[in-house]
Design a protein around this motif. Structure first.
Motif: not given
Length: 502
Positions: A182-190
């Motif tokens: 989930k953290g990876t997905a959020k960083i990619i989205a940012r």
């Protein structure tokens, strides 16, 4: 009913459908700026409403007697992450075609083509760009922006499910930026949002209208290629805009881990990454080659040759498809170079298509090792290593086997698709190889074969190529096999039940 399946329950399918329904409403934010296009709102509201109703029905409808989530029977055999991923993408293709069709912009088969080209970040188009309202121009670019990010990345930020990791891998994402998915997905989205803002600002400063700047940034950073202009980037006749586009396309074709490293200022460490360093070398070598050819054979000035040469190379291997001239009119050696770069593609874990830079590097090193083994003593043992995401690893036989196997699959599909286009269009093998390679590599450059009057066979072949190019051939083939297996298994169960009742 088995509960230890990929999805914990059918509710996740409902969540995916609801997500796509929400994305379909996003283009409505354009209407306050273009109120005269309010008449087209229904083209988005109708499919979004019915899709949301379907999503809610699945989300709340499949529960057992105790009120707990239950898995629908037709999903019970979907144990592979590839099958649900193919399902959600195909659903997006179908739903995404409806605004074009309901809004009266395109007939259904062309609407489906435009939708697939958008979500897969290809950029081949059958629409009349000059006649499209702003809301549809925005929608085309927005589908590419979302398609580049990926549905599983978006849904990962919303749902909590450990089994979603297999979906993350099946959609083509290879790297973890943080220990948490989930953290990876959020960083990619940012990262995606930050570059959308930076790109829009850069384009605007270079003189591009704000609406065009937003649309082109969404498409460039997702290595797509839809433009608000018929002539693409060439319409602006600006070297500054050309340079901004090259930067955005290059960033889009770079692994997200490396992008984050570059944004943190870790330049030396980033260039030690084997795949990224290889991509930079490919860019420089082919950029100089095409520039020299243009300078010598076409009389371009040195500066113009460099801009046009490097733009053509970057737009091709990043599989973006933007253009500042007609590349089919380039000297034959340059066109051949572009066709080769279409096959290579960008970095693994990026939004680019093709066989990817990492596989190309593995195969190149394998070839070099083979030649060395033939020349040197057979007793000598040679090993090779590579560095990915700051970690050094040794190249083993499994790595090269996977790369070689994928290349064979890719070339077989490439050959078959080229032959089908030759039969359906009557064009030369070179033209058909260029067009099919552009579709399979999700590039988007065209020599005219893709057009509204093309046959259903031609458009259908290209649609299949775009899907395989975005989701990768092996994943699509595995999904198709799983679907066939499930249908065959279900048929035999029904047959056994009928015979037992007799």
């Amino acid at each position: 009913m088995a509960k230890s399946t990929l999805f914990k329950d059918g509710n996740n399918y409902g969540e995916l459908i609801l997500l796509i329904s929400l994305l379909l409403l996003t283009p409505l934010i354009v209407l306050p700026f273009y109120p005269e296009e309010t008449e087209y709102a229904y083209a988005f509201l109708i499919p979004a409403f019915f899709s949301a109703a379907l999503g809610l029905m699945i989300f709340f409808g499949f529960r057992d007697k105790g009120g707990q989530p239950a898995r629908p029977e037709f999903m019970s055999h979907m144990r592979s992450g590839s099958t649900p991923v193919l399902f959600v993408w195909c659903y997006a293709f179908l739903l995404g075609s409806l605004p074009f069709f309901i809004g009266g912009q395109l007939p259904f088969h062309l609407s489906l083509f435009e939708s697939i080209s958008g979500w897969t970040t290809t950029g081949l188009s059958v629409a009349d760009i000059d006649a499209l309202p702003h809301i549809f121009l925005f929608y085309r670019s927005f589908t590419q922006y979302c398609g580049g990010l990926g549905f599983i990345i978006m849904i990962t930020m919303i749902i909590r499910n450990r089994r979603v990791a297999s979906l993350y891998n099946a959609e083509g994402h290879m790297d973890m930026i943080t220990p948490s998915l989930k953290g990876t997905a959020k960083i990619i989205a940012r990262i995606y949002i930050i570059w959308l803002c930076l790109g829009t600002a850069a384009y605007t400063l270079c003189g591009m209208p704000v609406f065009d700047a937003v649309c082109h940034t969404m498409s460039a950073i997702s290595t797509a290629g839809f433009s608000t202009q018929t002539l693409s980037i060439e319409a602006y006749n600006s070297i500054a805009i050309d340079i901004v586009t090259m930067v955005l396309m290059f960033i889009g074709a770079t692994n997200f881990v490396i992008i984050l490293s570059l944004m943190k200022g870790h330049f030396i460490e980033s260039f030690r990454d084997t795949e990224f360093a290889f991509m930079v070398k490919v860019t420089v070598c082919f950029g100089l080659l095409t520039s020299c050819v243009l300078f010598i054979s076409r009389g371009y000035s040195a500066g113009s040759a460099l801009v046009h040469g490097f733009f053509g190379v970057i737009t091709t291997f990043t599989t973006s498809g933007y253009s500042i001239e007609d590349y089919t009119l380039w000297p034959s050696v340059n066109v051949a170079a572009l066709m080769f770069l279409m096959i290579i593609g960008g970095c693994a874990g990026s939004t680019a298509g093709g066989i990817k830079m990492n596989r190309t590097y593995y195969l190149l090193i394998t070839m070099i090792r083979y030649l060395k083994d033939q020349i040197q003593s057979p007793i000598r043992v040679t090993t090779s290593s590579y560095k990915r995401n700051h970690i050094s690893k040794e190249m083993d036989s499994k790595l090269t086997l996977n790369a070689g196997g994928f290349l064979v699959c890719y070339l077989l599909v490439y050959t078959a698709g080229t032959l089908i286009l030759c039969a359906s269009t009557g064009r030369s093998p070179g033209d058909c190889a260029f067009e099919f390679g552009s579709a399979l590599g999700t590039v988007g450059l065209s020599n005219g074969i893709t057009n509204p009057d093309a046959s259903m066979v031609t458009l259908g072949t290209e649609m299949a190529a775009m899907i395989m190019g975005r989701l990768e051939i092996v994943m699509v083939l595995i999904s198709m096999y799983n679907i066939y297996r499930d249908i065959n298994s279900g048929f035999h169960k029904i047959k056994a039940e009928v015979l037992s009742n007799k």
